[in-house]
Design a protein around this motif. Structure first.
Motif, PDB file in Angstrom:
ATOM      1  N   TRP A  69       0.806  -1.215   0.000  1.00  0.00           N
ATOM      2  CA  TRP A  69       0.000   0.000   0.000  1.00  0.00           C
ATOM      3  C   TRP A  69       0.841   1.268   0.000  1.00  0.00           C
ATOM      4  CZ3 TRP A  69      -4.460  -0.328  -1.913  1.00  0.00           C
ATOM      5  CH2 TRP A  69      -5.122  -1.555  -1.861  1.00  0.00           C
ATOM      6  N   LYS A  70       2.017   1.212   0.599  1.00  0.00           N
ATOM      7  CA  LYS A  70       2.893   2.386   0.543  1.00  0.00           C
ATOM      8  C   LYS A  70       3.361   2.609  -0.893  1.00  0.00           C
ATOM      9  CE  LYS A  70       6.802   4.665   2.663  1.00  0.00           C
ATOM     10  NZ  LYS A  70       7.906   4.616   3.612  1.00  0.00           N
ATOM     11  N   GLY A  71       3.727   1.547  -1.583  1.00  0.00           N
ATOM     12  CA  GLY A  71       4.150   1.655  -2.982  1.00  0.00           C
ATOM     13  C   GLY A  71       3.018   2.139  -3.879  1.00  0.00           C
ATOM     14  N   ILE A  72       1.815   1.613  -3.633  1.00  0.00           N
ATOM     15  CA  ILE A  72       0.647   2.038  -4.410  1.00  0.00           C
ATOM     16  C   ILE A  72       0.374   3.517  -4.146  1.00  0.00           C
ATOM     17  CG2 ILE A  72      -1.860   1.748  -4.653  1.00  0.00           C
ATOM     18  CD1 ILE A  72      -1.304  -1.306  -4.010  1.00  0.00           C
ATOM     19  N   GLY A  73       0.472   3.921  -2.895  1.00  0.00           N
ATOM     20  CA  GLY A  73       0.278   5.326  -2.542  1.00  0.00           C
ATOM     21  C   GLY A  73       1.330   6.212  -3.187  1.00  0.00           C
ATOM     22  N   ASP A  91      -9.099  10.862  -2.608  1.00  0.00           N
ATOM     23  CA  ASP A  91     -10.196   9.899  -2.727  1.00  0.00           C
ATOM     24  C   ASP A  91      -9.858   8.712  -3.641  1.00  0.00           C
ATOM     25  OD1 ASP A  91     -10.267  11.241  -5.147  1.00  0.00           O
ATOM     26  OD2 ASP A  91     -12.422  11.642  -5.089  1.00  0.00           O
ATOM     27  N   ARG A  92      -8.661   8.701  -4.178  1.00  0.00           N
ATOM     28  CA  ARG A  92      -8.228   7.569  -5.008  1.00  0.00           C
ATOM     29  C   ARG A  92      -8.254   6.267  -4.192  1.00  0.00           C
ATOM     30  NH1 ARG A  92      -7.738   5.697 -10.167  1.00  0.00           N
ATOM     31  NH2 ARG A  92      -5.767   4.650 -10.477  1.00  0.00           N
ATOM     32  N   ILE A  93      -8.033   6.366  -2.899  1.00  0.00           N
ATOM     33  CA  ILE A  93      -8.033   5.181  -2.038  1.00  0.00           C
ATOM     34  C   ILE A  93      -9.403   4.496  -2.060  1.00  0.00           C
ATOM     35  CG2 ILE A  93      -8.602   6.399   0.107  1.00  0.00           C
ATOM     36  CD1 ILE A  93      -6.086   3.506  -0.193  1.00  0.00           C
ATOM     37  N   VAL A  94     -10.461   5.257  -2.240  1.00  0.00           N
ATOM     38  CA  VAL A  94     -11.817   4.688  -2.318  1.00  0.00           C
ATOM     39  C   VAL A  94     -11.918   3.790  -3.554  1.00  0.00           C
ATOM     40  CG1 VAL A  94     -14.275   5.222  -2.571  1.00  0.00           C
ATOM     41  CG2 VAL A  94     -12.834   6.632  -1.079  1.00  0.00           C
ATOM     42  N   GLU A  95     -11.366   4.257  -4.675  1.00  0.00           N
ATOM     43  CA  GLU A  95     -11.368   3.446  -5.895  1.00  0.00           C
ATOM     44  C   GLU A  95     -10.584   2.151  -5.684  1.00  0.00           C
ATOM     45  OE1 GLU A  95     -10.229   5.678  -9.410  1.00  0.00           O
ATOM     46  OE2 GLU A  95     -11.084   7.478  -8.498  1.00  0.00           O
ATOM     47  N   HIS A  96      -9.466   2.259  -4.966  1.00  0.00           N
ATOM     48  CA  HIS A  96      -8.662   1.062  -4.681  1.00  0.00           C
ATOM     49  C   HIS A  96      -9.451   0.084  -3.798  1.00  0.00           C
ATOM     50  CE1 HIS A  96      -5.434   2.876  -6.737  1.00  0.00           C
ATOM     51  NE2 HIS A  96      -4.902   3.553  -5.725  1.00  0.00           N
ATOM     52  N   ALA A  97     -10.137   0.615  -2.817  1.00  0.00           N
ATOM     53  CA  ALA A  97     -10.935  -0.246  -1.931  1.00  0.00           C
ATOM     54  C   ALA A  97     -12.005  -0.976  -2.738  1.00  0.00           C
ATOM     55  CB  ALA A  97     -11.563   0.580  -0.811  1.00  0.00           C
ATOM     56  N   GLU A  98     -12.640  -0.268  -3.648  1.00  0.00           N
ATOM     57  CA  GLU A  98     -13.665  -0.894  -4.494  1.00  0.00           C
ATOM     58  C   GLU A  98     -13.047  -1.948  -5.408  1.00  0.00           C
ATOM     59  OE1 GLU A  98     -15.471   2.455  -6.450  1.00  0.00           O
ATOM     60  OE2 GLU A  98     -16.549   3.074  -4.648  1.00  0.00           O
ATOM     61  N   ALA A  99     -11.876  -1.639  -5.957  1.00  0.00           N
ATOM     62  CA  ALA A  99     -11.212  -2.584  -6.856  1.00  0.00           C
ATOM     63  C   ALA A  99     -10.774  -3.851  -6.116  1.00  0.00           C
ATOM     64  CB  ALA A  99     -10.000  -1.926  -7.512  1.00  0.00           C
ATOM     65  N   CYS A 100     -10.462  -3.709  -4.841  1.00  0.00           N
ATOM     66  CA  CYS A 100      -9.967  -4.842  -4.059  1.00  0.00           C
ATOM     67  C   CYS A 100     -11.066  -5.566  -3.286  1.00  0.00           C
ATOM     68  CB  CYS A 100      -8.887  -4.368  -3.084  1.00  0.00           C
ATOM     69  SG  CYS A 100      -7.399  -3.756  -3.900  1.00  0.00           S
ATOM     70  N   ALA A 101     -12.276  -5.072  -3.345  1.00  0.00           N
ATOM     71  CA  ALA A 101     -13.376  -5.647  -2.553  1.00  0.00           C
ATOM     72  C   ALA A 101     -13.562  -7.136  -2.831  1.00  0.00           C
ATOM     73  CB  ALA A 101     -14.668  -4.888  -2.824  1.00  0.00           C
ATOM     74  N   ALA A 115      -0.490   3.423   5.407  1.00  0.00           N
ATOM     75  CA  ALA A 115       0.660   3.154   4.530  1.00  0.00           C
ATOM     76  C   ALA A 115       0.457   3.846   3.188  1.00  0.00           C
ATOM     77  CB  ALA A 115       0.848   1.651   4.334  1.00  0.00           C
ATOM     78  N   TRP A 116      -0.766   3.781   2.656  1.00  0.00           N
ATOM     79  CA  TRP A 116      -1.059   4.423   1.375  1.00  0.00           C
ATOM     80  C   TRP A 116      -0.829   5.934   1.460  1.00  0.00           C
ATOM     81  CZ3 TRP A 116      -4.589   8.120  -0.251  1.00  0.00           C
ATOM     82  CH2 TRP A 116      -4.687   8.280  -1.633  1.00  0.00           C
ATOM     83  N   GLN A 117      -1.303   6.553   2.548  1.00  0.00           N
ATOM     84  CA  GLN A 117      -1.134   8.006   2.709  1.00  0.00           C
ATOM     85  C   GLN A 117       0.341   8.384   2.796  1.00  0.00           C
ATOM     86  OE1 GLN A 117      -3.698   8.599   6.144  1.00  0.00           O
ATOM     87  NE2 GLN A 117      -5.265   9.565   4.859  1.00  0.00           N
TER      88      GLN A 117
END
Length: 187
Positions: free
Chosen positions: A32-36, A47-57, A67-69
């Protein structure tokens, strides 16, 4: 740093990096740090993290927001540079307003100057393309290949119109090139 710039430019060119969220493999990797960081380098909004959460659901994986932040903040250090804003402008890309408010006026100024050069170059290219098309049509008319005109007077009028348009376009190109030269001197 140049390799990173080329990677970012490739991402923007392909548009895949800007809008596509994560693959199943990326979700499962847990980096998640690398993705962030990647999101920060691309100037993604929080709000990109919301898209990631949806993609990973579907994978059952939940993003590690902290870590993402942290990664995104590191990536934004690259995104929010004068060199990057110049690169975005000169290539005609839009900017995202994710940088420190105190830095944005200077970054926007650099971006606008670079985008002005991009815009002028696009106008030059467009005018050059129009000249090529008009010259092809002009040659066809001269050879008598375009016999769609009812009278010789109509054909001659079209010849004159095309010649005048070519001349006008060449004048515009000269003006654009002068403006482009001046814009480059502002740097």
């Amino acid at each position: 740093m140049m390799k990173l710039g080329a990677l970012i430019l490739a991402c923007f060119t392909l548009s895949a990096c800007t809008y596509q969220s994560l693959t199943k493999e990326q979700c499962l990797s847990g980096d998640w740090k690398g993705i962030g960081y990647q999101d920060g380098v691309l100037g993604q909004y929080p709000d990109r993290i919301v898209e990631h959460a949806e993609a990973c659901a579907d994978t059952g994986v939940r993003p590690d927001i902290n870590a993402w932040q942290k990664g995104r903040e590191e990536g934004l250090k690259y995104y929010c540079t004068e060199d990057n804003f110049y690169r975005l402008g000169i290539n005609g890309y839009a900017i995202h307003y994710v940088c420190d408010k105190a830095k944005m006026p200077q970054l926007q100024k650099i971006y606008r100057q670079a985008y002005e050069q991009y815009d002028l170059q696009q106008k030059i290219s467009s005018a050059q393309q129009q000249i090529r098309e008009n010259e092809i049509t002009l040659e066809k008319l001269k050879r008598g290949e375009m016999l769609t005109y009812k009278t010789e007077t109509e054909a001659r009028a079209e010849l004159l119109r095309l010649q005048n348009q070519i001349w006008d376009l060449k004048q515009h190109i000269e003006q654009y090139q002068n403006s482009l030269q001046q814009a480059k001197l502002k740097e």
